[in-house]
Design a protein around this motif. Structure first.
Motif, PDB file in Angstrom:
ATOM      1  N   GLU A  85      -1.752  11.064  -9.025  1.00  0.00           N
ATOM      2  CA  GLU A  85      -0.803  10.566 -10.022  1.00  0.00           C
ATOM      3  C   GLU A  85      -0.440   9.114  -9.765  1.00  0.00           C
ATOM      4  O   GLU A  85      -0.138   8.365 -10.699  1.00  0.00           O
ATOM      5  CB  GLU A  85       0.448  11.435 -10.031  1.00  0.00           C
ATOM      6  N   VAL A  86      -0.448   8.709  -8.504  1.00  0.00           N
ATOM      7  CA  VAL A  86      -0.179   7.311  -8.176  1.00  0.00           C
ATOM      8  C   VAL A  86      -1.251   6.417  -8.796  1.00  0.00           C
ATOM      9  O   VAL A  86      -0.960   5.405  -9.445  1.00  0.00           O
ATOM     10  CB  VAL A  86      -0.128   7.111  -6.649  1.00  0.00           C
ATOM     11  N   GLY A 137       0.759  -1.243   0.000  1.00  0.00           N
ATOM     12  CA  GLY A 137       0.000   0.000   0.000  1.00  0.00           C
ATOM     13  C   GLY A 137       0.783   1.283   0.000  1.00  0.00           C
ATOM     14  O   GLY A 137       0.186   2.365   0.015  1.00  0.00           O
ATOM     15  N   ALA A 138       2.112   1.228  -0.048  1.00  0.00           N
ATOM     16  CA  ALA A 138       2.894   2.464  -0.006  1.00  0.00           C
ATOM     17  C   ALA A 138       2.700   3.294  -1.279  1.00  0.00           C
ATOM     18  O   ALA A 138       2.819   2.775  -2.383  1.00  0.00           O
ATOM     19  CB  ALA A 138       4.375   2.146   0.184  1.00  0.00           C
ATOM     20  N   ASP A 139       2.409   4.570  -1.103  1.00  0.00           N
ATOM     21  CA  ASP A 139       2.315   5.543  -2.202  1.00  0.00           C
ATOM     22  C   ASP A 139       3.598   6.345  -2.343  1.00  0.00           C
ATOM     23  O   ASP A 139       3.888   6.906  -3.395  1.00  0.00           O
ATOM     24  CB  ASP A 139       1.188   6.555  -1.937  1.00  0.00           C
ATOM     25  N   ASN A 141       8.590  11.526  -9.454  1.00  0.00           N
ATOM     26  CA  ASN A 141       7.162  11.228  -9.503  1.00  0.00           C
ATOM     27  C   ASN A 141       6.918   9.791  -9.984  1.00  0.00           C
ATOM     28  O   ASN A 141       7.850   9.102 -10.395  1.00  0.00           O
ATOM     29  CB  ASN A 141       6.403  12.267 -10.336  1.00  0.00           C
ATOM     30  N   PRO A 142       5.684   9.302  -9.926  1.00  0.00           N
ATOM     31  CA  PRO A 142       5.419   7.907 -10.288  1.00  0.00           C
ATOM     32  C   PRO A 142       5.734   7.545 -11.739  1.00  0.00           C
ATOM     33  O   PRO A 142       5.792   6.355 -12.078  1.00  0.00           O
ATOM     34  CB  PRO A 142       3.917   7.750 -10.002  1.00  0.00           C
ATOM     35  N   GLY A 192       4.964   2.782  -9.432  1.00  0.00           N
ATOM     36  CA  GLY A 192       3.952   3.827  -9.504  1.00  0.00           C
ATOM     37  C   GLY A 192       3.872   4.620  -8.219  1.00  0.00           C
ATOM     38  O   GLY A 192       2.793   4.973  -7.742  1.00  0.00           O
ATOM     39  N   ALA A 193       5.030   4.930  -7.647  1.00  0.00           N
ATOM     40  CA  ALA A 193       5.091   5.610  -6.352  1.00  0.00           C
ATOM     41  C   ALA A 193       6.008   6.822  -6.432  1.00  0.00           C
ATOM     42  O   ALA A 193       6.885   6.903  -7.302  1.00  0.00           O
ATOM     43  CB  ALA A 193       5.598   4.647  -5.283  1.00  0.00           C
ATOM     44  N   TYR A 194       5.812   7.750  -5.515  1.00  0.00           N
ATOM     45  CA  TYR A 194       6.758   8.853  -5.372  1.00  0.00           C
ATOM     46  C   TYR A 194       7.987   8.369  -4.609  1.00  0.00           C
ATOM     47  O   TYR A 194       7.867   7.592  -3.652  1.00  0.00           O
ATOM     48  CB  TYR A 194       6.124  10.025  -4.628  1.00  0.00           C
ATOM     49  N   VAL A 195       9.156   8.844  -5.015  1.00  0.00           N
ATOM     50  CA  VAL A 195      10.397   8.576  -4.313  1.00  0.00           C
ATOM     51  C   VAL A 195      10.966   9.896  -3.817  1.00  0.00           C
ATOM     52  O   VAL A 195      11.099  10.852  -4.595  1.00  0.00           O
ATOM     53  CB  VAL A 195      11.414   7.866  -5.229  1.00  0.00           C
ATOM     54  N   ILE A 196      11.288   9.934  -2.528  1.00  0.00           N
ATOM     55  CA  ILE A 196      11.970  11.090  -1.949  1.00  0.00           C
ATOM     56  C   ILE A 196      13.287  10.575  -1.383  1.00  0.00           C
ATOM     57  O   ILE A 196      13.302   9.821  -0.406  1.00  0.00           O
ATOM     58  CB  ILE A 196      11.142  11.762  -0.849  1.00  0.00           C
TER      59      ILE A 196
END
Length: 268
Positions: free
Chosen positions: A244-245, A164-166, A220-221, A194-198
């Motif tokens: 966007e996810v 479930g991680a976005d 971004n995803p 399909g996730a954001y990476v920081i």
């Protein structure tokens, strides 16, 4: 679907080796910059409070959780109603054992921890491996944690996404010599899940031999870099939108189409 936009930040910084107080003072100034830019989720580098090459002092500098650094994080999170993540040396209940542990705090509480599961080089001598992949449900999205070298292991990020991680956070002290791997891997982990990476990375050189690569980024995803650091001490901020996810995972349904039973056999 309504807009789910928030601003997020990655802190890129050099550190004073072995000086917790100096590093917390420096980090706080950078966190304040992120707050002024409107960030609600802020990621600090790996071992930002101690420096990375403190191997001869690991046991001495490791902290309980909560402890001095986590309490500092909690104070800032409560005061400014934000979420803050970082990775620190964690003192185990078993004397002499140390973990490299990512911590996530929110406005109300310590949300939890993630202990690094894939250790780089001599880290396998310094640290004990973690064995769990928690996902934290927050007001800014579902957050999964990884640490530095683990950006090169797609399995951890995939497990978090399937749970479930976005948003995937990577507090890091990634070396300059492998900067090419950092660039490819940060983009890949975002695109394939399909996730954001920081990803918040260190800069500077320690013990005249370990040079960190910087290049902190927000991806971004779609695998597109929306912010990237270039200065030694810098805060990057970008707006993310959880719509966007959903959109990316509908158009590129890697998570849906993954043959999970096959991989369960291979990794069992």
């Amino acid at each position: 679907m309504e807009s789910e936009k928030i601003k997020v930040a990655a802190v890129q910084m050099d550190c004073v080796l072995g000086d917790r107080e100096a590093n917390l003072r420096k980090a706080e100034k950078l966190v304040v910059q992120a707050l002024k830019a409107g960030a609600r989720l802020i990621v600090l580098p790996e071992l930002f409070n101690t420096g990375y090459r403190v191997e001869e002092r690991d046991v001495e500098m490791a902290e309980t959780i909560p402890g001095p650094t986590v309490e500092w994080m909690q104070h800032l999170a409560r005061k400014h109603s934000v979420y803050i993540a970082a990775a620190i040396l964690e003192q185990s209940l078993s004397k002499g054992l140390v973990y490299d542990t990512a911590v996530l705090v929110g406005p109300e509480e310590l949300l939890g921890t993630y202990r690094k599961t894939h250790l780089w080089d001599v880290e396998s001598i310094r640290f004990t491996k973690g064995d769990a992949f928690p996902v934290f449900q927050t007001a800014v999205g579902n957050i999964g944690l990884q640490i530095c070298y683990e950006v090169g292991f797609p399995e951890g990020a995939r497990v978090l996404a399937l749970q479930g991680a976005d948003i995937l956070l990577y507090p890091s002290a990634f070396g300059k010599a492998r900067g090419y791997a950092w660039k490819i891997a940060t983009r890949s982990r975002a695109l394939e899940n399909g996730a954001y990476v920081i990803a918040a990375n260190r800069t500077g050189t320690e013990k005249e031999e370990t040079e960190f690569g910087g290049g902190s980024c927000i991806v971004n995803p779609w695998g597109e870099v929306t912010a990237e650091a270039s200065e030694e001490n810098e805060v990057i901020v970008s707006e993310i939108d959880l719509r966007e996810v959903v959109e990316q995972r509908r158009r590129l349904p890697y998570l849906r189409d993954m043959n999970r039973s096959l991989f369960a056999k291979l990794y069992g």
